[in-house]
Design an enzyme around this catalytic site. Structure first.
Site, PDB file in Angstrom:
ATOM      1  N   ARG A   1       1.453 -12.458  -1.111  1.00  0.00           N
ATOM      2  CA  ARG A   1       0.159 -12.618  -0.436  1.00  0.00           C
ATOM      3  C   ARG A   1      -0.742 -13.618  -1.145  1.00  0.00           C
ATOM      4  NH1 ARG A   1      -1.377  -9.560   4.378  1.00  0.00           N
ATOM      5  NH2 ARG A   1       0.262  -8.024   4.597  1.00  0.00           N
TER       6      ARG A   1
ATOM      7  N   ARG B   1       0.831  -1.202   0.000  1.00  0.00           N
ATOM      8  CA  ARG B   1       0.000   0.000   0.000  1.00  0.00           C
ATOM      9  C   ARG B   1       0.868   1.256   0.000  1.00  0.00           C
ATOM     10  NH1 ARG B   1      -1.913   0.497   4.396  1.00  0.00           N
ATOM     11  NH2 ARG B   1      -1.358  -1.469   5.382  1.00  0.00           N
TER      12      ARG B   1
ATOM     13  N   SER C   1       0.552  -4.952  10.625  1.00  0.00           N
ATOM     14  CA  SER C   1       0.865  -5.892   9.553  1.00  0.00           C
ATOM     15  C   SER C   1       2.034  -6.808   9.940  1.00  0.00           C
ATOM     16  CB  SER C   1       1.220  -5.086   8.305  1.00  0.00           C
ATOM     17  OG  SER C   1       1.323  -5.947   7.212  1.00  0.00           O
TER      18      SER C   1
ATOM     19  N   ASP D   1      -8.941 -10.244   9.572  1.00  0.00           N
ATOM     20  CA  ASP D   1      -8.357  -8.889   9.478  1.00  0.00           C
ATOM     21  C   ASP D   1      -9.264  -7.709   9.823  1.00  0.00           C
ATOM     22  OD1 ASP D   1      -5.776  -7.606   8.630  1.00  0.00           O
ATOM     23  OD2 ASP D   1      -7.064  -6.608   7.178  1.00  0.00           O
TER      24      ASP D   1
ATOM     25  N   HIS E   1      -9.227  -3.377  13.385  1.00  0.00           N
ATOM     26  CA  HIS E   1      -8.219  -4.053  12.562  1.00  0.00           C
ATOM     27  C   HIS E   1      -7.759  -5.274  13.358  1.00  0.00           C
ATOM     28  CE1 HIS E   1      -4.085  -4.012  10.347  1.00  0.00           C
ATOM     29  NE2 HIS E   1      -4.956  -4.742   9.695  1.00  0.00           N
TER      30      HIS E   1
ATOM     31  N   LYS F   1      -8.335  -2.210   1.818  1.00  0.00           N
ATOM     32  CA  LYS F   1      -8.139  -1.320   2.950  1.00  0.00           C
ATOM     33  C   LYS F   1      -8.842   0.022   2.748  1.00  0.00           C
ATOM     34  CE  LYS F   1      -5.941  -3.314   6.360  1.00  0.00           C
ATOM     35  NZ  LYS F   1      -5.645  -4.710   6.103  1.00  0.00           N
TER      36      LYS F   1
ATOM     37  N   LYS G   1      -2.046 -11.749  13.012  1.00  0.00           N
ATOM     38  CA  LYS G   1      -3.524 -11.815  13.047  1.00  0.00           C
ATOM     39  C   LYS G   1      -4.042 -13.004  12.231  1.00  0.00           C
ATOM     40  CE  LYS G   1      -4.168  -7.665  11.406  1.00  0.00           C
ATOM     41  NZ  LYS G   1      -2.740  -7.289  11.322  1.00  0.00           N
ATOM     42  N   THR G   2      -3.567 -13.094  10.986  1.00  0.00           N
ATOM     43  CA  THR G   2      -4.053 -14.177  10.121  1.00  0.00           C
ATOM     44  C   THR G   2      -3.529 -15.530  10.611  1.00  0.00           C
ATOM     45  OG1 THR G   2      -4.165 -12.677   8.243  1.00  0.00           O
ATOM     46  CG2 THR G   2      -4.126 -15.009   7.735  1.00  0.00           C
TER      47      THR G   2
END
Ligand SMILES: Nc1ncnc2c1ncn2[C@@H]1O[C@H](COP(=O)(O)OP(=O)(O)OP(=O)(O)O)[C@@H](O)[C@H]1O
Ligand SMILES: O=C([O-])CC(=O)C(=O)O
Ligand SMILES: [Ca+2]
Ligand SMILES: [Mn+2]
Length: 665
Positions: A449, A183, A365, A384, A347, A328, A369-370
């Site tokens: 990703r 991003r 990031s 997410d 988030h 996002k 989390k994932t």
């Protein structure tokens, strides 16, 4: 076939007896019975077509019929299928309308390659849409609309027309996102108008860099003109938020099959019936990422611009093809819309145990989390983006977006197995012949990703909603190696660390980078929030208190020293720690308090060596440990300075407690 049980009918069969001149048996090329004198293969009935095109047309069955009209409720209930298609095209044409010419493009459904003849406008059948228009070159042509294509159709589009698209050995679609592989927060712009002026967070520290309405329209026109100049555009009509009362309808107009498949996977996929009744979207993205913005346009500082206009409910993307901008970007919209309804947007990842205990996983990031919400022993609600309302939690998305660097089947089996047909694999490197992906290879980027629909995770909880959270886990990847693997937090500490939003990763792959770099990002996602961080923090405090949730700080980063001398916490240990939080074991453990940060750390966790629970034990150089601890404490203090004059919630008491909950030295 029943009529032809003879497996060798008409085959080339060596004959018996009657030897030929050279003594070999004569080869009989005819069917023994019958004897029409013609050699033919009747092992199956011949196809009843005249041309190869007709044959191909037999291959494709018309899609499942749309839902019976008498069962349909909603806007289009009284329309025929033809009328509904026309309405859809009309709505898409309106989306794509030029604001200066005040007309939408002429649209036709389907792939231009499948339609050799130019459609005749005079007797336009139902699948064309011709608005009234002023004369211009773009109004003389048709724009083909590829509307909510299936993954298989999008694979074909990508492979035919987009360089760098390949099928990998597991069936995923490998794609390239172009020059941008992450991003670009510095290129985000938000329209500042009379309303957003007062509502949004502006100025120092805010992710919302302003632009005016007129500049937005300039960029919007640029994007729309670009999209209209193309032969075809992809349109996705989908939903956000699994909470049916707070569902948002989104339309994504893009130029690449990659973008369309990415959003197909990441947003909630409507059923055929929901799509028929879709109507007008609540929010529209114009993704013209292959086309740059104009550097001479006011407010532009690069050729990339991601522009959000909350008043018009539109987003424009120019100059970046990285698909995460769409995901996002919409998250930002939810961070605006949901708090207005007293719903907290987060988030975070989220999962649920067999007994219905829900855990949230916050973190910047790359903090886990994932990885940690995808847990074979628990139901995955989402990885997410979530909402926490009075009814409980709901996932905003319909898919997951996992980091793939160093991915292994052994450590992350569920993510590994989700990388199959339908999954978008961004910027990975693979063997050109076997198409096996090398997940260790960072040649294109470290930020490789995989985007897959959430149901690719076997224990996904569909619909993706759950009761109020019991545990709130704050993840930090502390490359300094001084935060404990796990600490139990008071409510004030939870708020302090939530507002701080700390992580420190190593700076990447460059040679000679030895120092970790601390990152503070309010609410563990300052890049996406629209209001001041204290607004979200106050809501979180209220909800946690009301529902009795416990906060935890988990370091998924370094142990035994900083980056360079120590090593990353073993994922197996972190999983054990998370298990102990879920099971309640850690709630009743024995605790001691650490220096500087004043964190409560357990003396024992099942399956984890006790000596690593206090980081000081794992450092051989105790002096270096103390220095690093104080250094990090100082960084926290500096960062929090901007928040000291803000009140959090209605209560001054909580504000004072939060200020006191930081490092003390
Ligand atoms: N102890 C650990 N705990 C968690 N993750 C670890 C650990 N050790 C290594 N990892 C790796 O760290 C990465 C965590 O990334 P993950 O995709 O979970 O990030 P994320 O928080 O979901 O970020 P984003 O918001 O960018 O999607 C994974 O590649 C994982 O394999
Ligand atoms: O948005 C992205 O590109 C990836 C992501 O989840 C994050 O950075 O939080
Ligand atoms: Ca993730
Ligand atoms: Mn994320």
């Amino acid at each position: 076939m029943a009529s032809n049980g003879n497996g060798n009918a008409g085959g080339v069969t060596p004959g018996k007896g009657s030897g030929g001149r050279n003594g070999l048996p004569k080869i009989q090329t005819q069917k023994r019975q019958g004897g029409s004198g013609v050699c033919h293969d009747d092992s199956s009935a011949p196809v009843n077509v005249q041309t190869i095109d007709e044959l191909h047309s037999l291959q494709r069955k018309k899609s499942a019929p749309t839902t019976p009209l008498d069962g349909v409720q909603g806007v289009f209930a009284n329309f025929t299928e033809e009328e509904r298609h026309k309405q859809q095209l009309q709505s898409i044409s309106a989306s794509l309308a030029s604001l200066t010419r005040e007309t939408g493009p002429k649209l036709v459904r389907g792939d231009p390659a499948r339609r050799p003849e130019t459609p005749r406008v005079v007797h336009a059948p139902d699948h064309y849409f011709t608005p009234s228009f002023a004369a211009s070159d773009s109004s003389l042509k048709f724009t083909h609309v590829l509307y909510n294509l299936s993954p298989a159709e999008l694979y074909e589009q990508a492979i035919k027309y987009e360089k760098g698209s390949f099928i990998t050995s597991s069936g995923a679609l490998a794609t390239l996102s172009g020059a941008k592989t992450g991003r670009a927060p510095k290129d985000k712009r938000v329209v500042r108008d009379d309303v957003t002026e007062d509502e949004l967070w502006w100025g120092k520290g805010s992710p919302n860099i302003e632009m005016d309405e007129n500049t937005f329209l300039v960029n919007r026109e640029r994007a729309v003109d670009y999209l209209n100049s193309l032969e075809k555009v992809f349109v996705n009509d989908q939903f956000l938020n699994w909470d049916p009362e707070n569902r948002i309808k989104v339309r994504i107009v893009s130029a690449r099959a990659y973008h369309s498949l990415f959003m197909h996977n990441m947003c909630i996929r409507p059923s055929a019936e929901e799509l028929e009744n879709f109507g007008t979207p609540d929010f529209t993205i114009y993704n013209a990422g292959q086309f740059p913005c104009n550097r001479y346009t006011h407010y532009m500082t690069s050729s990339t611009s991601i522009d959000l206009n909350l008043g018009r409910r539109e987003m424009v993307i120019l100059g970046t093809q990285y698909a995460g901008e769409m995901k996002k970007g919409l998250f930002g919209v939810m961070h605006y819309l949901m708090p207005k309804r007293q719903i907290l947007s987060l988030h975070s990842g989220c999962n649920m145990g067999k007994d219905g205990d829900v855990a949230l996983f916050f973190g910047l990031s790359g903090t886990g989390k994932t990885t940690l919400s995808t847990d074979h022993n628990r139901y995955l609600i989402g990885d997410d983006e979530h909402c926490w309302s009075d009814k409980g939690v709901s996932n905003i998305e319909g898919g997951c977006y996992a980091k793939c660097i160093d991915l292994s089947r052994e450590k992350e089996p569920d993510i590994w197995n989700a990388i199959k047909f339908g999954t978008v694999l961004e910027n990975v490197v693979f063997d050109e012949h076997t198409r096996e992906v090398d997940y260790l290879d960072k040649s294109v980027t470290e930020n490789t990703r995989a985007a897959y629909p959430i149901e690719y995770i076997p224990n996904a909880k569909i619909p993706c909603v759950g009761p109020h959270p019991k545990n709130v886990i704050l993840l930090a990847c502390d490359a300094f190696g001084v935060l404990p693997p796990v600490s139990k937090l008071s409510l004030a500490q939870t708020m302090y660390h939530f507002i701080s939003g700390y992580t420190a990763l190593v700076a990447g792959t460059e040679e000679g980078v030895k120092e970790p770099r601390a990152t503070f990002s309010a609410c563990f996602g300052a890049a996406f929030i629209m209001l001041h961080p204290t607004k979200y923090a106050a809501m979180l405090a209220t909800k946690m208190e009301k529902h009795g949730a416990t906060g935890w700080l988990v370091n998924t980063g370094w142990s035994g020293g900083s980056y360079g001398s120590g090593s990353r916490m073993k994922l197996a240990y972190t999983r054990k720690i998370i298990d102990a939080i879920h099971s309640g074991e850690l709630l009743t453990a024995n605790y001691k308090k650490t220096e500087v940060f004043g964190l409560e750390i357990p003396t024992e966790v099942e399956g984890v060596p006790s000596e690593i629970l206090d980081p000081v034990n794992t450092w051989s150089d105790k002096k270096a440990h103390k220095e690093t601890l104080l250094k990090l404490g100082g960084l926290f203090k500096n960062n929090f300075e901007v928040f000291v004059n803000h009140k959090i919630g209605k209560d001054d008491k909580l504000t004072q407690e939060i200020l006191a909950a930081g490092p003390n030295f």
